[in-house]
Design a protein around this motif. Structure first.
Motif, PDB file in Angstrom:
ATOM      1  N   VAL A   5      26.999 -47.466  29.579  1.00  0.00           N
ATOM      2  CA  VAL A   5      27.478 -49.178  29.277  1.00  0.00           C
ATOM      3  C   VAL A   5      26.307 -49.720  29.512  1.00  0.00           C
ATOM      4  O   VAL A   5      25.617 -50.896  31.098  1.00  0.00           O
ATOM      5  N   GLU A   6      25.561 -50.364  29.033  1.00  0.00           N
ATOM      6  CA  GLU A   6      24.016 -51.134  29.990  1.00  0.00           C
ATOM      7  C   GLU A   6      24.812 -52.831  29.545  1.00  0.00           C
ATOM      8  O   GLU A   6      25.335 -53.046  29.204  1.00  0.00           O
ATOM      9  N   SER A   7      24.467 -53.417  30.623  1.00  0.00           N
ATOM     10  CA  SER A   7      24.140 -55.116  30.402  1.00  0.00           C
ATOM     11  C   SER A   7      23.299 -55.557  31.067  1.00  0.00           C
ATOM     12  O   SER A   7      22.196 -54.471  31.904  1.00  0.00           O
ATOM     13  N   GLY A   8      23.123 -56.913  31.143  1.00  0.00           N
ATOM     14  CA  GLY A   8      22.132 -57.364  32.010  1.00  0.00           C
ATOM     15  C   GLY A   8      20.723 -58.182  31.265  1.00  0.00           C
ATOM     16  O   GLY A   8      19.983 -58.441  32.080  1.00  0.00           O
ATOM     17  N   LEU A  20      19.030 -55.360  34.990  1.00  0.00           N
ATOM     18  CA  LEU A  20      19.648 -54.528  33.671  1.00  0.00           C
ATOM     19  C   LEU A  20      20.249 -53.990  34.690  1.00  0.00           C
ATOM     20  O   LEU A  20      19.755 -53.321  36.084  1.00  0.00           O
ATOM     21  N   SER A  21      22.178 -53.289  34.696  1.00  0.00           N
ATOM     22  CA  SER A  21      22.835 -52.452  34.863  1.00  0.00           C
ATOM     23  C   SER A  21      23.280 -51.554  33.742  1.00  0.00           C
ATOM     24  O   SER A  21      23.135 -51.638  32.804  1.00  0.00           O
ATOM     25  N   CYS A  22      23.221 -50.068  34.523  1.00  0.00           N
ATOM     26  CA  CYS A  22      23.948 -49.077  33.778  1.00  0.00           C
ATOM     27  C   CYS A  22      25.392 -48.741  34.687  1.00  0.00           C
ATOM     28  O   CYS A  22      25.587 -48.154  34.897  1.00  0.00           O
ATOM     29  N   THR A  77      26.378 -46.650  39.482  1.00  0.00           N
ATOM     30  CA  THR A  77      25.963 -47.673  38.511  1.00  0.00           C
ATOM     31  C   THR A  77      24.017 -47.749  39.102  1.00  0.00           C
ATOM     32  O   THR A  77      23.787 -48.172  40.569  1.00  0.00           O
ATOM     33  N   THR A 115      21.010 -53.120  25.922  1.00  0.00           N
ATOM     34  CA  THR A 115      20.666 -53.632  25.862  1.00  0.00           C
ATOM     35  C   THR A 115      19.526 -54.941  25.025  1.00  0.00           C
ATOM     36  O   THR A 115      18.622 -54.139  25.809  1.00  0.00           O
TER      37      THR A 115
END
Length: 121
Positions: A5-8, A20-22, A77, A115
Motif C-alpha cells: 500500500v503506497e502513500s505520500g 513516498l511510503s509503501c 516499510t 500513488t
C-alpha cells in the motif's frame, strides 16, 4: 498474500520534495527485493529505484542524485525520498516486491495500487 500500500503522493512545484511510503504485509518483508516504479500516461512503466535485502540500491539515470530509496525492515516499510522534483517526474508511482531481483525491470510479481505524483512548472 502479499499486500503493498503506497502513500505520500501529491502535487508539488518544480524543485519541491515528496516522500513516498509503501507499507508491506503478508510475507517475510526482509527477504524480498523491493522497488519503486512509475508510469506516466501513454508511457511504459519504468524502474525508478530498487533495493535488495541487504540494502544495496540501484537507480535510474533520470533520478540519480535526486531520489533516495530505503527500507525499514522493522516497520515493513519501503520509502523513497524525492528531491528537486521536475515536471518530467509526474507519474503514478508503484511499489513492487519479489523474491527474484529484477533490478529496474518491471517484472516483480507483487504490486501496489499506486500513488500519483504531479510536479508543476
Amino acid at each position: 498474500q502479499v499486500q503493498l500500500v503506497e502513500s505520500g503522493g501529491g502535487s508539488v512545484q518544480a524543485g519541491g520534495s515528496l516522500r513516498l511510503s509503501c507499507a508491506a504485509s503478508g510475507y517475510t518483508y526482509s527477504r524480498y527485493y523491493m522497488g519503486w516504479f512509475r508510469q506516466a500516461p501513454g508511457k511504459e512503466r519504468e524502474g525508478v529505484a530498487v533495493i535488495d535485502s541487504d540494502g544495496t540500491t540501484g537507480y535510474a539515470d533520470a533520478v540519480k542524485g535526486r531520489f533516495t530509496i530505503c527500507r525499514d525492515n522493522a516497520k515493513n516499510t519501503l520509502y523513497v525520498e524525492m528531491n528537486s522534483l521536475k515536471p518530467g517526474d509526474t507519474a503514478m508511482y508503484y511499489c513492487a516486491a519479489g523474491r527474484i531481483l529484477w533490478w529496474l525491470l518491471p517484472k516483480y510479481n507483487n504490486w501496489g495500487q499506486g500513488t500519483q505524483v504531479t510536479v508543476s512548472s
